[in-house]
Every structure is written in C-alpha cells, then in structure tokens.
Design an enzyme around this catalytic site. Structure first.
Site, short mmCIF file in Angstrom:
data_model
loop_
_atom_site.label_atom_id
_atom_site.label_comp_id
_atom_site.label_asym_id
_atom_site.label_seq_id
_atom_site.Cartn_x
_atom_site.Cartn_y
_atom_site.Cartn_z
N TYR A 142 -6.61 3.94 -0.57
CA TYR A 142 -5.31 2.37 -0.59
C TYR A 142 -6.01 1.19 0.47
O TYR A 142 -5.19 0.50 0.74
CB TYR A 142 -4.58 3.66 -0.31
CG TYR A 142 -4.01 4.21 -2.30
CD1 TYR A 142 -4.38 3.80 -2.56
CD2 TYR A 142 -2.49 4.69 -1.96
CE1 TYR A 142 -3.56 4.70 -4.20
CE2 TYR A 142 -2.31 5.53 -2.52
CZ TYR A 142 -3.09 5.67 -3.72
OH TYR A 142 -2.54 5.90 -4.44
N LYS A 191 -12.23 16.71 -4.83
CA LYS A 191 -13.19 16.50 -5.55
C LYS A 191 -15.04 16.51 -5.68
O LYS A 191 -15.24 15.45 -6.00
CB LYS A 191 -12.72 15.34 -6.72
CG LYS A 191 -13.62 14.98 -8.16
CD LYS A 191 -13.10 15.95 -9.70
CE LYS A 191 -13.23 16.35 -10.13
NZ LYS A 191 -13.05 17.16 -11.15
N ASP A 223 -8.67 18.13 -10.82
CA ASP A 223 -7.65 18.81 -11.45
C ASP A 223 -7.43 19.64 -11.86
O ASP A 223 -6.40 19.77 -12.60
CB ASP A 223 -8.70 17.98 -12.60
CG ASP A 223 -10.50 18.40 -12.31
OD1 ASP A 223 -10.12 18.92 -11.07
OD2 ASP A 223 -11.23 18.50 -13.33
N ASP A 247 -0.89 11.71 -3.31
CA ASP A 247 0.19 10.65 -4.18
C ASP A 247 0.07 10.89 -5.43
O ASP A 247 2.00 10.91 -5.65
CB ASP A 247 -0.44 9.05 -4.07
CG ASP A 247 0.01 8.35 -4.22
OD1 ASP A 247 1.87 8.59 -4.46
OD2 ASP A 247 0.26 7.26 -4.81
N ASP A 251 3.78 13.82 -6.01
CA ASP A 251 5.14 13.33 -7.19
C ASP A 251 5.19 14.54 -7.98
O ASP A 251 5.94 14.94 -9.08
CB ASP A 251 4.22 11.82 -8.08
CG ASP A 251 4.79 10.77 -6.51
OD1 ASP A 251 5.57 11.13 -6.10
OD2 ASP A 251 4.13 9.70 -7.28
#
Length: 356
Positions: A142, A191, A223, A247, A251
C-alpha cells in the site's frame, strides 16, 4: 483527568455514529470525573468539498496536537471521480503516516446474543470467536511505489511490496505483548513459500518470539489462514500479519462475528496517541436516516480510553453497557433478530448511555 480528542466525523453515516460515541464518552466522563475536549478535524469527502483536499493542513495539525483521534468513516461514490491522489481515503493514509501509526489492532469477538447472526455453521460458532488481528499499517504494497507504463504496446502496472526488519520487529512486539494479556498464542501469517518479504517477515517474527518465552508462536500461510478463519476461528488468539494480508483477513474476521457494524479498531504507534474508528464504511445509502449501528464506533471510543488514556475501568463500563443493551434485546437493523426490539442509531446510543 482532562484529554483533548480530535474528532473526524467524516462522510455518510460518520457524523451520526460519532455523535453517539461522543455522547457515550460524555456519560463516562461524568461518571468518572473526567473532562474530554473535542476538536473538530474535517477529513474525507466533506473536506474535499470544503477545502479541495481530503486532509487539510489545519485538520492534520489538530490531530497531531490532540491526545487521540476518533474517526467515523470517510469516502463514498460522490468522490469516485476524484484523481487517485485526492480521493477521501488518501487523507486517511496521509494521517496514519503523519501520526506514525504503524500498527492496527482489530478485535474479532462474537457477542453471544448475536450468535445466530454468525454465518458459520452452528457447531463452529458454538466454540466461540474471540481473537485479535494485529496488522502492520504503514508499510508493504500500500505504501510502495506504484506505476503504470506502456511496454511493448500494452499497459503494464507495477506495485512494490517492501518491508524492512525494523518495520516487522515493532509490530511483532505489539502482537506478543497483546498475547501476553490474553491466551498467550500468536499466529504469524505470511506467504513465505513465495515472497521474499514474507521470508524476512517469518525470520524477524521468530527472532522476536525468543523474547517472549511464555507465548506460543505458530506460522501459517495466508491462504490457509483464510480457510482456517471459517473452519475453526476458535483456534486463534492473536494474529499478526503485514498490511495487505491484514486488510483482507481482518475484514473476513469481522464478517464471521455476525455484523461488521459491531467491530472497532485502533491504530497505534510508539506513543499513547492513537486513531480509533469502526471498521465499516460510510454507508451513504443509509446516511441521515437514523439507521446506522453506532456500536462499532462506541466500542472504538472504549478502546481509546483503554489504550491511549489508561482508563481501563471506564472502558469496562462502556463495554458492559453495550453487553447489557444487547441482552435487553435492543437491535439496530443490521443485527435485528426475531424477538428483538428495533431501534435507530440515536436510540441505540441513548440505551447504552443509560447503562453506564
């Protein structure tokens, strides 16, 4: 005690939910003998309309001069045509960077009164949901370099994800210190089988874990973490991860608790000053209709008292008042169940204030 709070009412339902949170703060202040001074700091779409930019210098100065910041919500389709650098959300990113808020703390807790609203199977929900996502906030993709260029006759877009050791280390300490006050288990999500940033992330988090021998550390690919959150969320205590993964996972975590309108969050840096907000958006479709659920914002105000002002007793009083209001059957539209009493944003705030 006297504290100055910068207030960003924002867009859409932001002014409504902030109004109720301030009312609850006033009730807590009256009960416990404090004085809260509110300083307005326009930000978001409303600031674009008035000042031409999403975060005016005057608002930033107000936030930096205050003891903490309470935010409603920013953004909406009205400002979709703004240039990317001038969208309402850019004001929030600029504010986080200026306040050096490198950690986002988001609790995911399912209220037992709302268990039937959980989208997971009943046997999974019965095990309970109570964990915290600790997300790195001002690094990663970001805040990396973004570019779009013409290459061999077609457009090519590039977004750079970068992390330094100190950025990882400081958020890892927050996660382990948070776990020490809970069930003493940290799950670090990355990851590392693909990304160099994740391999560095895993190395540094493992080093930090050695300083907290009383806390168990687990590593999990992102994942798998996304799957485990819906398969068995009760296994998690504290999740720590980088900006993009955090993020997405936070959520997902908010949704499995039953309603996104119930979840608060705090963004913290090295000091005690933080930025506190609900996790939901500005919901312009219901703005001004007294339909918004203010509980996420009210619980964010409680987090501010606990983490920034060291007012644990006062925070407990607000959280108990929310619990008691839900037990009494009062519900906003997003959490309404059979047998519940439907109330609006203003009425929900009143019911919670009465129970402090």
């Amino acid at each position: 005690m006297k504290k100055a709070i910068a207030v960003i009412r924002g867009d859409g339902i932001g002014p409504e939910i902030v109004r109720e949170a301030l009312g609850v703060l006033d009730a807590a202040a009256a009960k416990f003998g404090h004085t809260f001074i509110y300083k307005e700091a326009p930000m978001g779409g409303c600031a674009i309309d008035e000042f031409g930019v999403p975060l005016p210098d005057s608002s930033l100065e107000t936030c930096l001069a205050s003891d903490s910041v309470l935010l409603g919500a920013v953004g909406g389709p009205k400002w979709d045509a703004q240039p990317p650098a001038n969208r309402p959300e850019r004001g929030l990113l600029k504010l986080r960077a200026a306040m050096e808020l490198y950690t986002n703390i988001r609790p995911a807790r399912m209220f037992q009164e709302l268990a039937s609203a959980c989208p997971l199977r009943a046997d999974i929900a019965a095990n309970g949901i109570d964990f915290i996502v600790v997300r790195e906030l001002i690094g990663g993709v970001y805040f990396g370099e973004h570019s779009t260029a013409e290459v061999d006759g077609e457009k090519k877009a590039t977004d750079i994800m970068a992390y330094s050791e100190h950025e990882i280390r400081r958020v890892a300490h927050v996660a382990f210190q948070t776990a020490q006050k809970r069930r003493k288990r940290v799950t670090s999500v990355d990851k590392a089988n693909v990304l160099d940033t994740s391999r560095l992330w895993r190395k540094v988090v493992t080093e930090v874990a050695a300083e907290y021998p009383d806390v168990e550390l687990l590593h999990m690919y992102v994942d798998n973490a996304a799957m485990q959150l819906v398969r068995d969320p009760s296994q998690f205590d504290v999740i720590v991860t980088e900006n993009l993964f955090g993020d997405i996972l936070s959520d997902e975590a908010s949704q499995i608790t039953g309603s996104i309108g119930m979840i608060p969050s705090s963004s913290m840096g090295a000091g005690t000053r933080g930025l506190y907000e609900p996790i939901h958006g500005s919901a312009p479709d219901i703005a001004g209709q007294n339909k918004a659920n203010p509980i996420g914002t009210i619980l964010a105000a409680a987090m501010m008292l606990r983490f920034s002002f060291d007012m644990a007793q006062e925070a407990d009083a607000i959280e108990r008042a929310v619990d008691e209001t839900l037990k009494a059957g009062f519900r906003c539209g997003d959490i309404l169940q059979t047998g519940g009493t439907l109330v609006g944003c203003r009425e929900m705030g009143t019911e919670i204030r009465k129970r402090i």
